[in-house]
Design a protein around this motif. Structure first.
Motif, PDB file in Angstrom:
ATOM      1  N   MET A 238       0.833  -1.197   0.000  1.00 17.99           N
ATOM      2  CA  MET A 238       0.000   0.000   0.000  1.00 17.99           C
ATOM      3  C   MET A 238       0.874   1.256   0.000  1.00 17.99           C
ATOM      4  SD  MET A 238      -2.917   1.146   2.752  1.00 17.99           S
ATOM      5  CE  MET A 238      -1.697   1.632   3.974  1.00 17.99           C
ATOM      6  N   LYS A 239       0.535   2.203  -0.859  1.00 15.53           N
ATOM      7  CA  LYS A 239       1.321   3.432  -0.949  1.00 15.53           C
ATOM      8  C   LYS A 239       1.073   4.307   0.276  1.00 15.53           C
ATOM      9  CE  LYS A 239       2.355   7.312  -3.970  1.00 15.53           C
ATOM     10  NZ  LYS A 239       1.930   8.111  -5.145  1.00 15.53           N
ATOM     11  N   LYS A 240       2.156   4.832   0.817  1.00 16.04           N
ATOM     12  CA  LYS A 240       2.041   5.661   2.017  1.00 16.04           C
ATOM     13  C   LYS A 240       1.856   7.132   1.642  1.00 16.04           C
ATOM     14  CE  LYS A 240       4.851   2.670   4.991  1.00 16.04           C
ATOM     15  NZ  LYS A 240       5.935   2.616   5.977  1.00 16.04           N
ATOM     16  N   HIS A 241       1.226   7.870   2.550  1.00 13.23           N
ATOM     17  CA  HIS A 241       1.105   9.314   2.384  1.00 13.23           C
ATOM     18  C   HIS A 241       2.445   9.966   2.731  1.00 13.23           C
ATOM     19  CE1 HIS A 241      -3.149   8.942   1.752  1.00 13.23           C
ATOM     20  NE2 HIS A 241      -3.307   8.304   2.896  1.00 13.23           N
ATOM     21  N   THR A 242       2.756  11.061   2.054  1.00 13.23           N
ATOM     22  CA  THR A 242       4.113  11.618   2.147  1.00 13.23           C
ATOM     23  C   THR A 242       4.148  13.003   2.791  1.00 13.23           C
ATOM     24  OG1 THR A 242       3.859  12.488  -0.106  1.00 13.23           O
ATOM     25  CG2 THR A 242       4.870  10.309   0.130  1.00 13.23           C
ATOM     26  N   VAL A 243       5.207  13.211   3.572  1.00 13.15           N
ATOM     27  CA  VAL A 243       5.393  14.462   4.307  1.00 13.15           C
ATOM     28  C   VAL A 243       6.849  14.901   4.181  1.00 13.15           C
ATOM     29  CG1 VAL A 243       5.065  15.608   6.548  1.00 13.15           C
ATOM     30  CG2 VAL A 243       3.790  13.516   6.035  1.00 13.15           C
ATOM     31  N   ILE A 244       7.079  16.229   4.143  1.00 11.39           N
ATOM     32  CA  ILE A 244       8.428  16.728   4.400  1.00 11.39           C
ATOM     33  C   ILE A 244       8.382  17.553   5.679  1.00 11.39           C
ATOM     34  CG2 ILE A 244       9.109  16.727   1.965  1.00 11.39           C
ATOM     35  CD1 ILE A 244       9.039  19.809   2.108  1.00 11.39           C
ATOM     36  N   VAL A 245       9.473  17.485   6.426  1.00 12.20           N
ATOM     37  CA  VAL A 245       9.575  18.135   7.730  1.00 12.20           C
ATOM     38  C   VAL A 245      10.596  19.263   7.631  1.00 12.20           C
ATOM     39  CG1 VAL A 245      10.218  17.824  10.150  1.00 12.20           C
ATOM     40  CG2 VAL A 245       8.958  16.018   8.947  1.00 12.20           C
ATOM     41  N   VAL A 246      10.174  20.480   8.006  1.00 15.21           N
ATOM     42  CA  VAL A 246      11.050  21.646   7.904  1.00 15.21           C
ATOM     43  C   VAL A 246      11.232  22.255   9.295  1.00 15.21           C
ATOM     44  CG1 VAL A 246      11.465  23.836   6.733  1.00 15.21           C
ATOM     45  CG2 VAL A 246      10.081  22.068   5.611  1.00 15.21           C
ATOM     46  N   ASP A 247      12.466  22.187   9.780  1.00 15.69           N
ATOM     47  CA  ASP A 247      12.813  22.750  11.090  1.00 15.69           C
ATOM     48  C   ASP A 247      14.312  22.910  11.132  1.00 15.69           C
ATOM     49  OD1 ASP A 247      13.454  22.800  14.082  1.00 15.69           O
ATOM     50  OD2 ASP A 247      11.265  22.738  14.129  1.00 15.69           O
ATOM     51  N   ASP A 248      14.801  23.975  11.762  1.00 15.55           N
ATOM     52  CA  ASP A 248      16.251  24.209  11.759  1.00 15.55           C
ATOM     53  C   ASP A 248      16.989  23.365  12.800  1.00 15.55           C
ATOM     54  OD1 ASP A 248      15.092  25.719  13.815  1.00 15.55           O
ATOM     55  OD2 ASP A 248      16.694  27.217  13.784  1.00 15.55           O
ATOM     56  N   GLN A 249      16.252  22.636  13.645  1.00 15.93           N
ATOM     57  CA  GLN A 249      16.902  21.778  14.643  1.00 15.93           C
ATOM     58  C   GLN A 249      16.768  20.308  14.246  1.00 15.93           C
ATOM     59  OE1 GLN A 249      16.300  22.695  18.875  1.00 15.93           O
ATOM     60  NE2 GLN A 249      15.084  24.466  18.234  1.00 15.93           N
ATOM     61  N   LYS A 250      17.919  19.663  14.083  1.00 18.04           N
ATOM     62  CA  LYS A 250      17.918  18.261  13.652  1.00 18.04           C
ATOM     63  C   LYS A 250      17.186  17.367  14.647  1.00 18.04           C
ATOM     64  CE  LYS A 250      21.070  14.552  12.165  1.00 18.04           C
ATOM     65  NZ  LYS A 250      19.989  13.921  11.432  1.00 18.04           N
ATOM     66  N   SER A 251      17.366  17.641  15.950  1.00 12.33           N
ATOM     67  CA  SER A 251      16.722  16.799  16.969  1.00 12.33           C
ATOM     68  C   SER A 251      15.197  16.892  16.873  1.00 12.33           C
ATOM     69  CB  SER A 251      17.180  17.214  18.370  1.00 12.33           C
ATOM     70  OG  SER A 251      16.839  18.575  18.629  1.00 12.33           O
ATOM     71  N   VAL A 252      14.697  18.091  16.556  1.00 12.70           N
ATOM     72  CA  VAL A 252      13.248  18.271  16.416  1.00 12.70           C
ATOM     73  C   VAL A 252      12.753  17.560  15.160  1.00 12.70           C
ATOM     74  CG1 VAL A 252      11.382  19.957  16.091  1.00 12.70           C
ATOM     75  CG2 VAL A 252      13.242  20.447  17.696  1.00 12.70           C
ATOM     76  N   ARG A 253      13.513  17.688  14.063  1.00 13.39           N
ATOM     77  CA  ARG A 253      13.125  16.995  12.830  1.00 13.39           C
ATOM     78  C   ARG A 253      13.063  15.486  13.055  1.00 13.39           C
ATOM     79  NH1 ARG A 253      17.141  20.268  10.472  1.00 13.39           N
ATOM     80  NH2 ARG A 253      18.390  18.449   9.872  1.00 13.39           N
ATOM     81  N   SER A 254      14.029  14.970  13.800  1.00 15.51           N
ATOM     82  CA  SER A 254      14.070  13.530  14.075  1.00 15.51           C
ATOM     83  C   SER A 254      12.872  13.087  14.904  1.00 15.51           C
ATOM     84  CB  SER A 254      15.366  13.159  14.798  1.00 15.51           C
ATOM     85  OG  SER A 254      16.483  13.454  13.987  1.00 15.51           O
ATOM     86  N   MET A 255      12.522  13.907  15.890  1.00 16.71           N
ATOM     87  CA  MET A 255      11.373  13.590  16.744  1.00 16.71           C
ATOM     88  C   MET A 255      10.085  13.575  15.916  1.00 16.71           C
ATOM     89  SD  MET A 255       9.923  15.672  20.076  1.00 16.71           S
ATOM     90  CE  MET A 255       9.473  17.101  19.066  1.00 16.71           C
ATOM     91  N   ILE A 256       9.895  14.605  15.086  1.00 19.63           N
ATOM     92  CA  ILE A 256       8.684  14.683  14.263  1.00 19.63           C
ATOM     93  C   ILE A 256       8.627  13.512  13.293  1.00 19.63           C
ATOM     94  CG2 ILE A 256       7.477  16.048  12.512  1.00 19.63           C
ATOM     95  CD1 ILE A 256       8.625  18.567  13.917  1.00 19.63           C
ATOM     96  N   LYS A 257       9.785  13.154  12.726  1.00 18.17           N
ATOM     97  CA  LYS A 257       9.846  12.018  11.797  1.00 18.17           C
ATOM     98  C   LYS A 257       9.431  10.721  12.498  1.00 18.17           C
ATOM     99  CE  LYS A 257      13.004   9.937   8.386  1.00 18.17           C
ATOM    100  NZ  LYS A 257      13.020   8.522   8.696  1.00 18.17           N
ATOM    101  N   ARG A 258       9.915  10.515  13.732  1.00 17.24           N
ATOM    102  CA  ARG A 258       9.537   9.309  14.497  1.00 17.24           C
ATOM    103  C   ARG A 258       8.032   9.289  14.737  1.00 17.24           C
ATOM    104  NH1 ARG A 258      13.917  10.696  17.656  1.00 17.24           N
ATOM    105  NH2 ARG A 258      12.550  11.325  19.390  1.00 17.24           N
ATOM    106  N   TRP A 259       7.484  10.423  15.118  1.00 15.82           N
ATOM    107  CA  TRP A 259       6.046  10.509  15.369  1.00 15.82           C
ATOM    108  C   TRP A 259       5.262  10.125  14.124  1.00 15.82           C
ATOM    109  CZ3 TRP A 259       5.416  15.934  18.132  1.00 15.82           C
ATOM    110  CH2 TRP A 259       5.951  15.844  19.424  1.00 15.82           C
TER     111      TRP A 259
END
Length: 347
Positions: free
Chosen positions: A1-22
């Motif tokens: 099944m094809k997944k829905h796609t997102v890009i995450v924009v934030d200047d802090q890598k740790s925040v981007r990683s957290m949002i990606k995990r979520w």
């Protein structure tokens, strides 16, 4: 099944990683790109063509508001902002919503509870963004489909109160709707899904721009025509009769439909006070079902009810449920709603 796609924009890598995990904790979603500034984000959007973007407002080079204003006319897409709950954060988020952002998630404050709440909020809004109306007529310029003599006419209001409920897309919809309201209108009570700090600032911004007096409601304020009362974040707003006058009621009982303020609570308070025949009830754009059962209770007791139509909604959720439930007397585009209110004012 094809997944829905997102890009995450934030200047802090740790925040981007957290949002990606979520996001990727849900098997239906995947993050297909990360960017730490708007320029990287722009290139990613062109290359990857994501369905949704999350965006932080504070970034080097170009703030999120400027980026939104430049991006959305060229690449219309749902953008979910990450906002702090501070007054400054609330102000920037309101600007982002006015610039076309789909919705926002309040950044967690560090507690486990706030982390879980932010994650659940994000996932919920990602799913709702799939129903996003990219170019609703609500975001178009105001139409002049009614002749000027009709617009200048002053309606005779037999209905003493106007009650409004809204959620996603509501800040923009309310601004457009209230822009045509003047001092002849009865008191307007609004339950807009919004957290603390946001509601007072939202009311202040509207008050500075509109002809009527807009304020965050306080408890036991006498309701006066030409005034707009917005439910404070994290509190319910109701209406109560004391003697011959009607007052606001601000209280903090449990959330209803996951919300406080809740639209259902506002509508039901009028129904319980036997004020339905004196009200016009309105349900605007928003995700979920809050307000539908309350609007039906009002309608069944003699309230005239209006629902925003699908084409002019950012999200046709709350009005759709209310319409399907039989709670909506009139379904109209946002840009024609004031004229409908004037038309039925004397009924």
């Amino acid at each position: 099944m094809k997944k829905h796609t997102v890009i995450v924009v934030d200047d802090q890598k740790s925040v981007r990683s957290m949002i990606k995990r979520w996001i990727e904790s849900d098997p239906n979603w995947e993050v297909i790109g990360e960017a730490n500034n708007p320029y990287e984000a722009r290139d990613l959007i062109i290359e990857k063509q994501p369905e949704v973007m999350t965006l932080d407002v504070h970034m080097p080079g170009m703030d999120g508001i400027v980026f939104l204003k430049k991006l959305l006319p060229q690449y219309p897409m749902p953008v979910i902002m990450f906002s702090s709950s501070t007054t400054e954060g609330a102000g920037i988020t309101l600007e982002a919503l006015e610039a076309g952002a789909f919705d926002y998630v309040t950044k967690p404050i560090g507690t486990q509870e706030s982390l879980v709440e932010a994650k659940e909020d994000l996932i919920s809004k990602l799913y709702e963004s799939l129903n996003y109306n990219v170019s609703p007529s609500a975001n178009s310029q105001k139409t002049n489909s009614f002749d000027s003599n009709y617009k200048r006419s002053k309606p005779t209001f037999k209905r003493k109160f106007i009650l409004i409920g809204s959620s996603t897309g509501g800040t923009t919809a309310l601004r457009k709707l209230l822009d045509e309201v003047d001092e002849t209108f009865p008191p307007i009570l609004i339950a807009q899904h919004m957290p603390e700090n946001f509601t007072a600032l939202f009311a202040q911004r509207l008050n500075s721009d509109l002809k009527v007096h807009v304020k965050e409601a306080k408890d036991k304020e006498i309701l006066q025509k030409g005034n707009v009362y917005i439910a404070p974040g994290n509190y319910h707003l109701g209406i109560q009769k004391l003697g011959n006058d009607h007052y606001t009621r601000i209280f903090q009982t449990d959330k209803k439909n996951g919300h406080r303020p809740s639209v259902d609570v506002l509508f039901e308070s009028a129904a319980e006070q036997d004020l339905a025949c004196e009200c016009i009830g309105i349900i605007l754009t928003g995700m979920g079902s809050d307000g539908a059962t309350g609007l039906l209770k009002l309608k069944n007791k003699g309230c005239l009810t209006i629902g925003q139509n699908k084409e002019s909604c950012v999200v046709y959720g709350m009005p759709k449920v209310a319409y399907e439930l039989g709670a909506v007397t009139y379904q109209v585009p946002l840009e024609e709603m004031i004229e409908k209110i004037k038309e039925i004012a004397s009924l």
